[in-house]
Design a protein around this motif. Structure first.
Motif, PDB file in Angstrom:
ATOM      1  N   ILE A 142     139.129  18.872 101.015  1.00  0.00           N
ATOM      2  CA  ILE A 142     138.351  17.653 101.197  1.00  0.00           C
ATOM      3  C   ILE A 142     137.073  17.775 100.393  1.00  0.00           C
ATOM      4  O   ILE A 142     136.531  16.805  99.886  1.00  0.00           O
ATOM      5  CB  ILE A 142     138.007  17.458 102.695  1.00  0.00           C
ATOM      6  N   LEU A 164     139.142  21.814 116.876  1.00  0.00           N
ATOM      7  CA  LEU A 164     139.294  21.687 115.422  1.00  0.00           C
ATOM      8  C   LEU A 164     140.417  22.587 114.924  1.00  0.00           C
ATOM      9  O   LEU A 164     141.200  22.219 114.053  1.00  0.00           O
ATOM     10  CB  LEU A 164     138.001  22.096 114.708  1.00  0.00           C
ATOM     11  N   PRO A 176     140.439  24.787 105.055  1.00  0.00           N
ATOM     12  CA  PRO A 176     140.494  23.323 105.193  1.00  0.00           C
ATOM     13  C   PRO A 176     139.858  22.823 106.484  1.00  0.00           C
ATOM     14  O   PRO A 176     139.291  21.733 106.517  1.00  0.00           O
ATOM     15  CB  PRO A 176     141.987  23.005 105.164  1.00  0.00           C
ATOM     16  N   ILE A 177     139.930  23.616 107.543  1.00  0.00           N
ATOM     17  CA  ILE A 177     139.339  23.208 108.819  1.00  0.00           C
ATOM     18  C   ILE A 177     137.815  23.183 108.703  1.00  0.00           C
ATOM     19  O   ILE A 177     137.142  22.246 109.123  1.00  0.00           O
ATOM     20  CB  ILE A 177     139.798  24.147 109.959  1.00  0.00           C
ATOM     21  N   TYR A 192     145.808  20.319 110.629  1.00  0.00           N
ATOM     22  CA  TYR A 192     145.536  21.750 110.523  1.00  0.00           C
ATOM     23  C   TYR A 192     145.660  22.421 111.876  1.00  0.00           C
ATOM     24  O   TYR A 192     146.022  23.591 111.971  1.00  0.00           O
ATOM     25  CB  TYR A 192     144.178  21.981 109.874  1.00  0.00           C
ATOM     26  N   GLU A 242     128.185  16.432 107.344  1.00  0.00           N
ATOM     27  CA  GLU A 242     127.473  15.774 106.242  1.00  0.00           C
ATOM     28  C   GLU A 242     127.408  14.260 106.426  1.00  0.00           C
ATOM     29  O   GLU A 242     126.358  13.637 106.284  1.00  0.00           O
ATOM     30  CB  GLU A 242     128.158  16.092 104.905  1.00  0.00           C
ATOM     31  N   GLU A 243     128.562  13.706 106.755  1.00  0.00           N
ATOM     32  CA  GLU A 243     128.632  12.256 106.907  1.00  0.00           C
ATOM     33  C   GLU A 243     127.782  11.770 108.083  1.00  0.00           C
ATOM     34  O   GLU A 243     127.116  10.755 108.013  1.00  0.00           O
ATOM     35  CB  GLU A 243     130.081  11.816 107.122  1.00  0.00           C
ATOM     36  N   GLY A 246     132.403  18.308 106.248  1.00  0.00           N
ATOM     37  CA  GLY A 246     132.412  16.897 105.832  1.00  0.00           C
ATOM     38  C   GLY A 246     131.941  15.995 106.957  1.00  0.00           C
ATOM     39  O   GLY A 246     131.139  15.090 106.753  1.00  0.00           O
ATOM     40  N   LEU A 247     132.408  16.301 108.158  1.00  0.00           N
ATOM     41  CA  LEU A 247     132.000  15.535 109.340  1.00  0.00           C
ATOM     42  C   LEU A 247     130.493  15.641 109.558  1.00  0.00           C
ATOM     43  O   LEU A 247     129.807  14.641 109.789  1.00  0.00           O
ATOM     44  CB  LEU A 247     132.749  16.072 110.564  1.00  0.00           C
ATOM     45  N   ILE A 284     134.738  15.235  98.266  1.00  0.00           N
ATOM     46  CA  ILE A 284     133.313  15.014  98.468  1.00  0.00           C
ATOM     47  C   ILE A 284     132.510  15.509  97.274  1.00  0.00           C
ATOM     48  O   ILE A 284     131.576  14.858  96.831  1.00  0.00           O
ATOM     49  CB  ILE A 284     132.852  15.722  99.762  1.00  0.00           C
ATOM     50  N   ASP A 302     136.202  22.903 105.953  1.00  0.00           N
ATOM     51  CA  ASP A 302     135.912  21.829 105.003  1.00  0.00           C
ATOM     52  C   ASP A 302     135.776  20.485 105.736  1.00  0.00           C
ATOM     53  O   ASP A 302     134.843  19.728 105.507  1.00  0.00           O
ATOM     54  CB  ASP A 302     137.067  21.780 104.003  1.00  0.00           C
ATOM     55  N   GLY A 303     136.726  20.238 106.625  1.00  0.00           N
ATOM     56  CA  GLY A 303     136.692  19.000 107.405  1.00  0.00           C
ATOM     57  C   GLY A 303     135.472  18.947 108.314  1.00  0.00           C
ATOM     58  O   GLY A 303     134.800  17.923 108.414  1.00  0.00           O
ATOM     59  N   PHE A 359     138.281  13.344 109.911  1.00  0.00           N
ATOM     60  CA  PHE A 359     137.723  14.669 109.597  1.00  0.00           C
ATOM     61  C   PHE A 359     137.909  15.620 110.773  1.00  0.00           C
ATOM     62  O   PHE A 359     138.114  16.810 110.600  1.00  0.00           O
ATOM     63  CB  PHE A 359     136.227  14.570 109.268  1.00  0.00           C
ATOM     64  N   LYS A 360     137.799  15.097 111.979  1.00  0.00           N
ATOM     65  CA  LYS A 360     137.955  15.947 113.153  1.00  0.00           C
ATOM     66  C   LYS A 360     139.417  16.304 113.394  1.00  0.00           C
ATOM     67  O   LYS A 360     139.752  17.446 113.657  1.00  0.00           O
ATOM     68  CB  LYS A 360     137.385  15.238 114.397  1.00  0.00           C
TER      69      LYS A 360
END
Lengths: 118, 108, 113
Positions: free
Chosen positions: B3, A88, A54-55, B91, A64-65, A61-62, B7, A57-58, B39-40
């Motif tokens: 997530i 993180l 999940p970390i 997390y 990508e955005e 995502g960051l 997405i 993944d986040g 996200f961070k």
């Protein structure tokens, strides 16, 4: 064989492949940052690496955005990618990083809204 | 489920992005910055997806009422975000707890 | 009263605002904007809709309210909130705690024991 290739759980492998497919689509400097983040996150892994999914993944995502937004990679991760990765994962300095992110958020909002108004 | 599913669960995510893009510019800016922050920070709740979609709904209401985004949530956007995820572990917290548990066990 | 004296209540209000929102919802089913207006009228001028939104989100997540979506004249449907049994119990707890703290702080101010 690097650390990540030792992850063999089949669902993890699948998730892992999906990550790499997404990373492929990133601009070069972003992909380099992704590789570094992975390396620096590895010490925070449990035996299977599952806790990091999940970390990662986040983080992805960051990236990508922000890439889609046209930001420079420097603005996203700063000049201390080791510290960023530790934050993180919740390692040393996570709390002060969160304060930094908080300030960054308010600063970005103020700057962008001002530009919008002007 | 992660997530990534939000997405990559493409249709849903694309619909979500389309709703964000339909917001007034000031709302879009603030939404993007909030999402980046979340996200961070990595709240565990982020993965169920309702946090972000609920936020867009709230923004839509504010915009429809003709309010500016900072009028709606205040100028301290970070404080708003932290309130948003106040009850949610991150997390990073999860990792910290596991480290503390292990070191606690090792001392015994 | 001097205006400066009641500015910046954010820190002091933390933790009690949730109780205030429960009380307002407890009187009648209502929605975020109306709750914010009520708090502003009461004199909590700094409370914005965003603050109330995060509180309502927590109340919903903790199963203290019943949420109904109703169409509104302008814009998207509105979420209306009413207390359920758990919410009413939480509200009673809030007032009990509030009274406890208030009594003691008043005593302190009066110099009694």
């Amino acid at each position: 064989m690097n650390f990540w290739e030792t992850i063999t759980g089949s669902d993890l492998t699948r998730e892992w492949k999906a990550f790499e497919a997404r990373a492929e689509a990133l601009p070069n400097d972003y992909r380099a940052a992704w590789d570094e983040i992975k390396t620096h996150l590895s010490p925070y892994s449990d035996f299977t690496g599952r806790n990091l999914m999940p970390i990662l993944d986040g983080a992805l995502g960051l990236l990508e955005e922000s890439a889609a937004d046209g930001q420079s990679i420097y603005h996203v991760v700063g000049d201390d990618i080791v510290g960023f990765s530790a934050a993180l994962a919740g390692g040393v300095g996570a709390r002060s990083y969160r304060d930094k992110w908080r300030e960054q958020l308010n600063r970005n909002v103020a700057r962008k809204l001002e530009r919008l108004g002007g | 489920m992660g997530i990534q599913d939000i997405i990559e669960g493409k249709r849903q995510w694309r619909a979500h992005v389309a709703r964000v893009k339909a917001l007034p510019p000031d709302y879009q800016i603030v939404y993007q910055e909030i999402q980046r922050y979340l996200f961070k920070v990595g709240p565990v709740d982020l993965v169920d997806g309702t946090l972000l979609s609920g936020l867009v709904e709230f923004f839509e209401e504010g915009a429809a009422a003709g309010k500016g985004v900072l009028q709606l949530i205040g100028t301290d956007v970070a404080a708003f975000c932290d309130d948003l995820i106040k009850d949610s572990r991150t997390y990073a917290d999860v990792y910290q707890e596991s480290v503390e548990r292990n070191s606690g066990a090792a001392e015994k | 009263m001097e205006k400066g004296a009641v500015e910046d209540l954010t820190e002091l209000l933390k933790g009690t605002l949730e109780g205030c929102v429960l009380e307002i919802i407890g009187r009648e089913e209502t929605y975020g904007y109306a709750i914010t207006r009520r708090l502003n009228e009461l004199g909590f001028a700094d409370v914005v809709e965003g603050t109330v939104y995060t509180i309502l989100l927590r109340l919903e997540r903790n199963g203290l309210v019943q949420v109904t979506k109703r169409p509104s004249e302008q814009g998207p449907p509105r979420k209306f909130y009413a207390l359920n049994d758990a919410g009413r119990a939480e509200l009673a707890t809030f007032w009990a705690k509030w009274t406890y703290v208030k009594t003691r702080i008043d005593k302190l101010k009066e110099g009694g024991r």
